[in-house]
Design a protein around this motif. Structure first.
Motif, PDB file in Angstrom:
ATOM      1  N   MET A 142       0.704  -1.251  -0.143  1.00 36.69           N
ATOM      2  CA  MET A 142       0.318   0.173  -0.007  1.00 36.69           C
ATOM      3  C   MET A 142       1.010   1.035   0.468  1.00 36.69           C
ATOM      4  O   MET A 142       0.704   1.969  -0.748  1.00 36.69           O
ATOM      5  N   ILE A 200      -6.580  -9.424 -10.860  1.00 28.00           N
ATOM      6  CA  ILE A 200      -6.891  -8.536  -9.931  1.00 28.00           C
ATOM      7  C   ILE A 200      -6.182  -6.923  -9.957  1.00 28.00           C
ATOM      8  O   ILE A 200      -7.347  -5.994 -10.118  1.00 28.00           O
ATOM      9  N   LEU A 238      14.219  -4.509   0.519  1.00 30.59           N
ATOM     10  CA  LEU A 238      13.737  -4.295  -0.751  1.00 30.59           C
ATOM     11  C   LEU A 238      13.582  -2.462  -0.778  1.00 30.59           C
ATOM     12  O   LEU A 238      13.561  -2.581  -2.437  1.00 30.59           O
ATOM     13  N   PRO A 282      16.770  -1.881  -7.160  1.00 32.19           N
ATOM     14  CA  PRO A 282      15.443  -1.417  -8.614  1.00 32.19           C
ATOM     15  C   PRO A 282      14.372  -2.064  -7.975  1.00 32.19           C
ATOM     16  O   PRO A 282      13.465  -1.318  -8.732  1.00 32.19           O
ATOM     17  N   THR A 283      13.436  -3.118  -7.681  1.00 37.68           N
ATOM     18  CA  THR A 283      12.755  -3.236  -6.917  1.00 37.68           C
ATOM     19  C   THR A 283      11.716  -2.298  -6.657  1.00 37.68           C
ATOM     20  O   THR A 283      10.577  -1.771  -6.776  1.00 37.68           O
ATOM     21  N   ARG A 294      12.454   1.607  -5.732  1.00 39.64           N
ATOM     22  CA  ARG A 294      12.593   2.210  -6.340  1.00 39.64           C
ATOM     23  C   ARG A 294      11.596   1.761  -8.136  1.00 39.64           C
ATOM     24  O   ARG A 294      10.257   2.368  -8.386  1.00 39.64           O
ATOM     25  N   ALA A 295      11.158   0.862  -8.042  1.00 39.51           N
ATOM     26  CA  ALA A 295      10.393   0.479  -9.418  1.00 39.51           C
ATOM     27  C   ALA A 295       8.847   0.563  -8.895  1.00 39.51           C
ATOM     28  O   ALA A 295       8.305   1.464  -8.793  1.00 39.51           O
ATOM     29  N   ARG A 355       8.045   2.538  -5.593  1.00 38.79           N
ATOM     30  CA  ARG A 355       7.431   3.424  -5.387  1.00 38.79           C
ATOM     31  C   ARG A 355       7.043   4.223  -7.248  1.00 38.79           C
ATOM     32  O   ARG A 355       6.294   5.245  -7.079  1.00 38.79           O
ATOM     33  N   ILE A 395       9.431  -0.686 -17.050  1.00 38.90           N
ATOM     34  CA  ILE A 395       8.979  -1.685 -15.640  1.00 38.90           C
ATOM     35  C   ILE A 395       7.808  -1.874 -15.915  1.00 38.90           C
ATOM     36  O   ILE A 395       6.763  -1.322 -16.596  1.00 38.90           O
ATOM     37  N   ASP A 396       8.623  -3.500 -15.704  1.00 38.71           N
ATOM     38  CA  ASP A 396       6.603  -4.456 -16.198  1.00 38.71           C
ATOM     39  C   ASP A 396       5.980  -4.324 -15.304  1.00 38.71           C
ATOM     40  O   ASP A 396       5.855  -5.245 -14.122  1.00 38.71           O
ATOM     41  N   TYR A 437       5.678  -6.078 -11.636  1.00 39.24           N
ATOM     42  CA  TYR A 437       5.593  -5.493 -10.123  1.00 39.24           C
ATOM     43  C   TYR A 437       5.491  -5.763  -9.400  1.00 39.24           C
ATOM     44  O   TYR A 437       5.200  -5.932  -8.311  1.00 39.24           O
ATOM     45  N   VAL A 448       4.485  -9.001  -7.405  1.00 36.62           N
ATOM     46  CA  VAL A 448       5.648  -9.303  -7.541  1.00 36.62           C
ATOM     47  C   VAL A 448       5.360  -8.493  -5.655  1.00 36.62           C
ATOM     48  O   VAL A 448       5.266  -9.171  -4.301  1.00 36.62           O
ATOM     49  N   ILE A 463       4.878 -11.125  -1.803  1.00 38.11           N
ATOM     50  CA  ILE A 463       5.315 -11.026  -1.116  1.00 38.11           C
ATOM     51  C   ILE A 463       4.991 -10.231   0.362  1.00 38.11           C
ATOM     52  O   ILE A 463       4.774 -10.818   1.572  1.00 38.11           O
TER      53      ILE A 463
END
Lengths: 315, 290, 260, 379
Positions: A53, A107, A179, A183-184, A186-187, A189, A203-204, A208, A211, A215
């Protein structure tokens, strides 16, 4: 010094760890330790939810579902299938991750309030299975959870659980901090601020979001399993809709996008009801009023709003 | 066939309640972008205030009127003291405020009233009418009629009066509305008042069928929210259709498939609809300007 | 071989034709401008080329590859990047972090290594930051590196978007009104930056209303009007094209009539 | 300076007052709010009312009782936290705790571990069986309610029934308990339906039951507003076979909510409390139930329910045991509770044994039928 600590990458993790070490030194009875354990366990779930979130900007009103999957895994696994608790915990966490992966794909295409209602539906579906499949779950009354045994060591007792949950929280917070600075992170955010720009920069976005959803589901499942093992029983309330709302409230109250905020938010909502018992019948009135007042005066959440306040004062 | 009709009647009655809650969500959302999770508490106030006023000797019609007044007052207070001071806060902060308000209102109702279930007599007799082998209560017809009248009245308000047009303008573009001289603060307050009144009327109409208690609001808010999203957030017509669909899904689900999983059936359909129509049935896709 | 080839592109929104039969080619290292009155379809064209919209007809080619309808992140992998007319800055991040996001495709993205913060991730973060600093210096924003992007002035944000787009190491860069809202000094800076970029061999496609800037730096200009190609050629050719003059002036006349 | 001295004096007085009064501490965790508030709310009111009453009459052997009540909101996790707080923080001498089976199951292990006597108010049989050293229970089990109902059905030659059960803990547990003994009475279940705890229309489920040929009676295990709505819908659909409810609806307000017309002829097993005034004067239970009913209704202004009665029984059994034990010594009190014999409570006569920590038998239940908007005893 405090400010420097809060700004360094692991400062917050160190702060949380210091708190965990110091609290047992000042508590008069194990009751306080029990409250602290609940704070740590809920914090783990809220840190995960905050990654989703606060950092990626995707709302979930269904995380109690994942929490419940972890909780019921350590109950159903040993009771019905003879799987050791530690293995059941891992299976439950994997299952929550898998469900998040499968459900998340469709979703997470939804935005804002539509995503909220979809995750809400998902959480309710999961909780409904726990209530209705009584052969495995004991139905609305729930079921007892056998003790966790690790290499002949029976994990039980408040002191033991204090350290297990405390160390786990520190690890969970450290992983979250890792995390965010990767890079993840930053992606994620970037996705929060502009999906379009993120997408154009390579960025896909869908991947992300998925992902971080997985997590955060894993965090929730671990926390759920801990709560079930610690309480030695589990009921559908564990996975209920109100618990999902509670998680979101903890995350927002403490501060979206703040790991320390997640812990503070969990602490407030666990400790506050204990303090409000002095109001007897007026308990809920007080709780509602305090929530409103907090959000009006600290709209970004306790930690970020106070941080800004003090930041302005000192600079 | 009688079964089908019975499920239909049951679904429409329940659906009408969800529709009114969803309509309340939509009004406030349109004016202020706030998802008001205390919407269910207005329904609770409608039923509870009416019951306790009637129990204290107030004639039922007057008690009902009093309940609407109380709900509207609570709606205005909510806006003035919880939403207005948090102006500019993020959407989720505002949602948490309304959740806090919902906890608070429930707490107040538990103390001021009690924690028992209550009901009052239906407005038009208790003898069910027989229609094609199925039965329907006169009160159910009143609920459906009442919901219909509210929807038509809302439509008339929005399209025929100046205040209604100001509400539509505020919903469409707050800044532009301000520039044309509309007092958007007052309009947002008004939307809370109207929402509260709709909720309270719904509560008054359904209490003879569904009973009421201090904590009926939570579940109604949940279902009403789902219905509003199914219809397409911010779309009053969609909210009503969404509410009726959720009600029908529950009753047909319980009747034909499984009563244990009837709520699940409703949510699975909602998920499926959103999968194909990510902005609900009637919501418009909002194109992002880049 | 051209850097970008757009072939007979068309798209409509709800029965309204936004673009119809637009074709052009952009050569390597070329500065190519797309101009036209408001509503001509320039941004829509950019959105199709960068993959945000799928065209209802026609073809987009990057180099030799047909990329029509590919998702934006796939196009980014093939060397396309862009900026936005309505700024799409990551406001919650610092200026340097904004540019670091642009390095995404050039970073190794093993999730486990990142969760554990292995030394390789630390090294990579330092390298990414160094590259970001370099790009910020390139567009003249070094002083803002650690400031939250939300605190930067408007002109700086325009340049920040360019630096971020450059971080992906594009071969083709789409700039959507890079000088809009800039004062004359800032416009000159943007002008210089664009020329520097083109000098490195990157093809630049530009949508811009500032005609002085467009005429000055563009190798070729493509004129759109109401979704169709009106003209294409050098600055001098376009300027003297009667159809172009008519479109710009006639449209104003039409508007005046409608209002009158 | 004078103010300070006054304040100190006042504080000292306060402290000594608390010490003088709070010599026996009784802790309670109840579901005062949440889905089970229909249990916890009357339980809390009953305990507060009678503790004040006992203290006004001089307490237990001259010692005053301090009652501490926490609200778990129906969440077992909260119940456990508050029970821990009572035992470790408040250091209570005994527990009267657990409104639902789930919350009670969360509390029992703590009482066992700490060695604190616990009397719980849970419905299900697992809240007392197998017997645990420190744990006791006052409400009849749902198994007993089932047996009472099936006995009555047998008398009316009913052998084929349908069940519509609440999908809540209470309804589900009673339904399951009923299924374990139903075979003994030769009764067969032709059709089963459920409803969710907050549902407000059960016509869909009842239409399916109505469409099932051969059903001679319908059983509805549930609590709260559910059974009232089932009763209304039952009447609306014109189903004319007998309707049985569980003991979860045993309160006067049920008839009002279901409407007297719809409730006519409905049967359910309940404690004598509901029909207090109708008991023959010779009934040894009459005095206790009439007294409790009057006190409760006068103090709260609300109709009495069986659930508050469970709390009354628990408190009285505990107080009697403490009196006999001559104080609050936990082990002694526990032993005395176990020795409770011939105690007439609202639930019936209680005769505890080392292997029976409930001590009630089927005679505690009366089969009631609603006639003309009131309860009558079925003979």
């Amino acid at each position: 010094m405090m400010a420097a600590l809060l700004q360094s990458r692991y400062g917050i993790v160190l702060l949380i760890a210091a708190g965990i070490v110091l609290i047992p030194l000042v508590t008069p009875s194990t009751f306080y330790l029990r409250v602290a354990i609940l704070v740590y366990i809920f914090s783990i779930a809220v840190v995960g939810l905050n990654l989703l979130m606060g950092f990626a900007g995707q709302v979930s009103l269904g995380h109690a579902g994942f929490f419940g999957i972890g909780a019921y895994a350590v109950a159903v696994g040993p009771t019905h299938f003879g799987i050791p608790s530690w293995a059941s915990l891992l299976i439950g966490v994997a299952l929550a991750g898998l469900i998040a992966y499968v459900v998340g794909r469709p979703i997470l295409k939804l935005r804002g309030h539509y995503l909220a209602v979809a995750t809400l539906g998902m959480g309710i579906l999961i909780a409904m299975v726990f209530t209705n499949e009584a052969r495995f779950t004991g139905g609305p009354d729930g079921m007892p959870v056998p003790r966790l045994v690790l290499f002949d060591w029976v994990v039980r007792g408040v002191t033991t659980w204090y350290w297990v949950s405390g160390v786990s929280l520190v690890i969970a917070a450290a992983i979250a901090v890792n995390l965010i600075a990767s890079p993840t992170g930053r992606a994620l955010r970037a996705i929060h601020d502009s999906e379009t720009a993120s997408h154009v920069l390579g960025i896909d976005v869908a991947r992300y979001k998925l992902v971080v959803f997985v997590i955060s589901a894993v965090y929730a499942a671990v926390a759920g399993a801990y709560l079930a093992l610690f309480d030695a029983l589990v009921t559908p309330v564990t996975a209920g809709f109100l618990r999902s709302i509670e998680f979101v409230t903890m995350a927002v109250l403490g501060g979206l996008g703040s790991i320390l905020g997640s812990v503070v938010g969990a602490a407030v909502l666990v400790v506050l009801p204990q303090m409000l018992t002095v109001f007897h019948d007026y308990e809920h009135i007080a709780l509602g009023a305090i929530m409103i007042v907090f959000m009006i005066f600290l709209p970004a959440g306790i930690v970020p709003s106070l941080g800004r306040l003090f930041g302005r004062k000192f600079s | 066939m009688p079964e089908f009709l019975q499920f239909l009647f049951s679904g429409l009655t329940i659906g009408a309640i969800y529709a009114l809650v969803a309509l309340g969500f939509t009004l406030i959302y349109n004016a202020s972008d706030v998802i008001n999770f205390a919407q269910g508490e207005f329904v609770m106030l409608g039923g509870m205030v009416t019951f306790f006023a009637a129990a204290a000797g107030v004639p039922l019609p007057l008690a009902a009127l009093l309940a609407i007044v109380v709900a509207v007052a609570v709606g205005l207070l909510l806006h003035r003291f919880a939403i207005e001071p948090a102006r500019g806060a993020s959407a989720v902060t505002l949602i948490i405020i309304t959740i806090g308000a919902s906890i608070l209102l429930r707490g107040v109702a538990a103390v001021v009233f009690d924690k028992n279930f209550h009901s009052f007599p239906p407005f038009a007799g208790t003898t069910p009418w027989n229609v094609g082998g199925a039965t329907i209560l006169p009160q159910s017809v009143i609920v459906l009629l009442g919901a219909g009248i509210i929807v038509v009245a809302m439509w008339a308000l929005m399209s025929m009066t100046l205040i209604g047009k100001a509400m539509v303008a505020t919903a469409a573009n707050k800044l532009a509305a301000q520039l044309t001289g509309i007092n958007t603060r007052a309009i947002i307050g008004l939307s809370f008042a109207v929402s509260a009144a709709i909720g309270a009327i719904g509560g008054i109409l359904v209490t003879p069928i569904t009973l009421t208690s201090y904590d009926v609001g939570t579940l109604l808010a949940l279902k009403g929210f789902a219905a509003a999203m199914l219809g397409g957030m911010g779309h009053p017509f969609g909210a009503v259709v969404g509410g009726l669909i959720v009600g029908l899904l529950e009753s047909f689900g319980a009747g034909y498939i499984s009563s244990a999983y009837k709520d699940a059936i409703a949510f699975i359909v909602i998920l499926a609809v959103l999968f194909f129509m990510p902005n609900g049935l009637f919501g418009k896709a909002s194109a992002e300007r880049v | 071989m051209s850097a970008l080839a757009v072939d007979n592109i068309g798209i409509g929104f709800g029965g309204l034709t936004a673009l119809d039969g637009v074709s052009f080619r952009v050569g390597n290292g070329e500065i190519f401008a797309v101009i036209g009155p408001n509503g001509a379809g320039k941004t829509t064209l950019f959105n199709i080329v960068s993959g945000l919209y799928a065209p209802s007809k026609g073809r987009v080619q990057l180099g030799v590859d047909d990329v029509t309808g590919l998702e934006p992140h796939r196009l980014a992998q093939r060397g396309l990047s862009r900026t936005f007319q309505n700024l799409q800055i990551f406001f919650r991040m610092t200026a340097a972090e904004n540019v670091m996001v642009g390095r995404h495709l050039h970073e190794s993205r093993g999730i486990l290594a990142q969760l554990l913060a292995l030394p390789s991730v630390w090294r990579q973060n330092r390298a990414t930051r160094a590259k970001a600093d370099e790009l910020l210096a390139f567009v003249g924003l070094s002083a803002f590196a650690d400031r939250p992007a939300g605190e930067l002035p408007y002109g700086a944000l325009k340049k920040l978007e360019i630096a971020r787009a450059l971080a992906t190491e594009p071969r083709l860069l789409l700039l959507d009104e890079p000088a809009a809202g800039c004062n004359p000094v800032e416009t000159q800076e943007v002008d210089a930056v664009i020329q520097k970029i083109a000098a490195t061999g990157v093809s630049v496609v530009l949508v811009e209303h500032d005609m002085k800037l467009v005429m000055k730096i563009s190798n070729r200009i493509h004129v759109l009007n109401q979704g169709r190609t009106l003209a294409e050629g050098s600055a001098a050719e376009v300027r003297s094209n009667p159809a172009v003059i008519e479109a710009y002036l006639g449209r104003r006349k039409g508007e005046a009539d409608a209002q009158g | 300076m004078r103010v300070l001295r006054l304040a100190t004096a006042a504080a000292a007085l306060l402290i000594s007052a608390t010490f003088a009064q709070a010599q026996i501490k009784i802790g309670s965790v109840l579901s005062v709010t949440g889905p089970a508030s229909f249990l916890g709310d009357p339980e809390k009111k009953t305990l507060e009312m009678y503790v004040a009453d006992i203290n006004a009459k001089g307490g237990i052997n001259g010692k005053k009782i301090e009652l501490i009540v926490y609200d778990d909101g129906g969440d077992p996790n909260n119940a456990r936290t508050f029970a821990t707080r009572l035992i470790e923080q408040d250091k209570v001498d005994a527990l009267l705790a657990g409104s639902t089976t789930a919350t009670t199951m969360a509390i029992i292990p703590l009482a066992e571990e700490a060695g604190v006597p616990l009397i719980n108010f849970a419905g299900a049989v697992q809240a007392v069986s197998p017997v645990k050293k420190w744990n006791f229970k006052t409400p009849h089990t749902d198994l007993m309610a089932c047996e009472k109902i099936f006995e009555d059905m047998k008398k009316r030659n009913i052998t084929k029934i349908a069940i519509i059960a609440g999908a809540d803990a209470f309804g589900k547990s009673m339904r399951d308990q009923c299924m374990t003994v139903i075979g003994k009475y030769g009764i067969e279940v032709l059709h089963e339906e459920t409803y969710q705890p907050r549902d407000n229309d059960m016509t869909a489920q009842l239409t399916n039951i109505k469409g099932k040929p051969g059903v001679q009676a319908v059983l509805n295990p549930g609590f709260g507003q559910g059974p009232a709505i089932v009763t209304r819908n039952y009447k609306q659909l014109g189903i004319n076979v007998p309707l049985y409810h569980g003991h979860g609806v045993a309160s006067k307000s049920f008839i009002e909510l279901a409407t007297p017309a719809a409730a006519e002829g409905v049967r359910l097993p309940a404690a004598a409390l509901l029909v207090a005034e109708k008991l023959p004067d010779s009934d040894p239970q009459k005095k206790v139930v009439v007294d409790y009913k009057k006190t409760y209704e006068a103090k709260t202004g609300q109709p009495v329910s069986g659930f508050g009665g469970h709390a009354y029984d628990g408190l009285m059994i505990l107080v009697e045991a403490m009196k006999r034990a001559g104080g609050a010594d936990k082990a002694k009190v526990r032993d005395e509770i176990e020795k409770t014999k011939g105690f007439w409570g609202t639930g019936g006569v209680v005769n505890m044994k080392p292997d029976d920590h409930l001590g009630l038998d089927l005679s505690a239940f009366k089969m009631l039928e609603i006639k003309n908007g009131d309860w009558t005893i079925v003979n």
